[in-house]
Design an enzyme around this catalytic site. Structure first.
Site: not given
Ligand code: AMP
Length: 331
Positions: A113, A196, A199
């Site tokens: 960040k 990865k 969003k």
């Molecule tokens: P976030 O969108 O960062 O709040 O992530 C929410 C959950 O989704 C967390 O458990 C992350 O580890 C999982 N997550 C987000 N992006 C990925 C991805 N590309 N592959 C696997 N898990 C993901």
């Protein structure tokens, strides 16, 4: 006793990575084990990016809908909104005293960040791992279904839990482990050839659970590829490895093998590979998307679920906070 906790930030619609890395496992924990499960919408966490109030409200609602559409069931799990549980920020305040600036600055996410948004390095970003730790230990959780990107945060959670136990000579908090119900933590790649699925990358690198079939197909068909293998059994570049990873998440063994062999003998057509990914992804996402649309209109149900979830989460959180205050002498 085993206890499961996890959450998702309401920073936009959830994508296939969130589903495969996190929510799919939440549902499995809920359905296959007889252990208490807490799943929340991490709205406090999303404040680090200063969302507009109406966007935040819509996003919280959307995550709740998507949780339910993916199969979370308020009869089996405690489903709640983080900010509806005031014991969480109170425990966060206490745990901030046990977290050191140096270790927080070394967090990979924080360093990312600092690089990517130098104009907004707020204190909340720095102490993000503390709030995340509290989200988990507030229910004395032992297992946390998350994607691979959260491994380091979980390590910090264990450090803070251990530090509390050592500082006050108690064995109060268990040390929670990141888990996946597959054999390893999942990292779903994006469609832009690197990194990865997320969003915050370009809109086209992620497949969202709300994307209709046409959009899904269009995005997959546009995924980055190279010019194709030139020699037999050639190593795959990252963008092609990513496509195979996506295929492996959705297709059957025979289909996967067929494309692997075609790559190895240089007869692969990337259009066919992408077509197979799109078709199989659609099979996974379609029932979820349909359920999202059904739930969108049901305000009454959503309110009831939020209310019940907050009540049960507060019960567990206030018991922990009471114990912690007692242990540290805030009597
Ligand atoms: P976030 O969108 O960062 O709040 O992530 C929410 C959950 O989704 C967390 O458990 C992350 O580890 C999982 N997550 C987000 N992006 C990925 C991805 N590309 N592959 C696997 N898990 C993901």
């Amino acid at each position: 006793m085993e206890i499961v906790v996890s959450g998702v930030r309401p920073t936009g619609n959830q994508h296939f990575g969130n589903y495969m890395g996190a929510i799919r496992n939440f549902v499995k924990f809920q359905d296959e084990f007889d252990i208490p499960c807490y799943f929340f919408v991490a709205d406090y966490h999303s404040l680090t990016t200063h969302p507009k109030p109406e966007d935040l409200q819509n996003n919280v609602r959307q995550i709740l809908i998507e949780y339910l559409a993916c199969g979370l069931d308020p009869k089996k799990s405690n489903i709640y909104i983080q900010s509806h549980v005031p014991e969480i920020p109170e425990l966060y305040l206490i745990f901030n005293m046990l977290a050191y600036k140096g270790e927080l600055e070394r967090s990979v996410t924080f360093k990312d960040k600092v690089r990517s948004q130098p104009e907004n390095i707020n204190a909340g970003l720095l102490t993000y791992p503390v709030l995340m730790a509290v989200d988990i230990i507030v229910h004395k959780a032992t297992q946390v279904p998350v994607g691979k990107d959260q491994e380091q945060h979980l390590e910090m959670t264990r450090t803070f839990a251990r530090r509390f136990n050592n500082a006050y000579k108690v064995e109060y908090f268990p040390e929670p482990q990141p888990v996946s119900l597959g054999d390893k933590l999942v990292k779903v790649p994006g469609l832009d050839g690197k990194g990865k699925m997320s969003k915050s990358e370009s809109e086209n690198s992620a497949i969202f659970l709300v994307d209709d079939e046409k959009k899904l197909r269009k995005k997959v068909m546009r995924a980055v590829t190279d010019a194709g293998p030139k020699e037999k059994n050639q190593a795959m570049p990252e963008e092609i490895q990513n496509l195979f990873q996506l295929l492996e998440l959705v297709a059957d063994g025979e289909t996967i093998q067929q494309f692997k062999s075609a790559y190895a003998d240089c007869t692969i057509r990337y259009g066919d590979l992408k077509g197979a990914i799109a078709e199989n992804m659609e099979k996974t996402i379609k029932p979820i998307r349909e359920r999202i649309h059904e739930l969108e209109a049901d305000d009454k149900l959503l309110k009831e679920i939020m209310h019940e979830g907050a009540t049960s989460a507060r019960k567990s959180a206030s018991a922990t906070l009471k114990d912690v205050k007692e242990i540290i002498g805030l009597r």
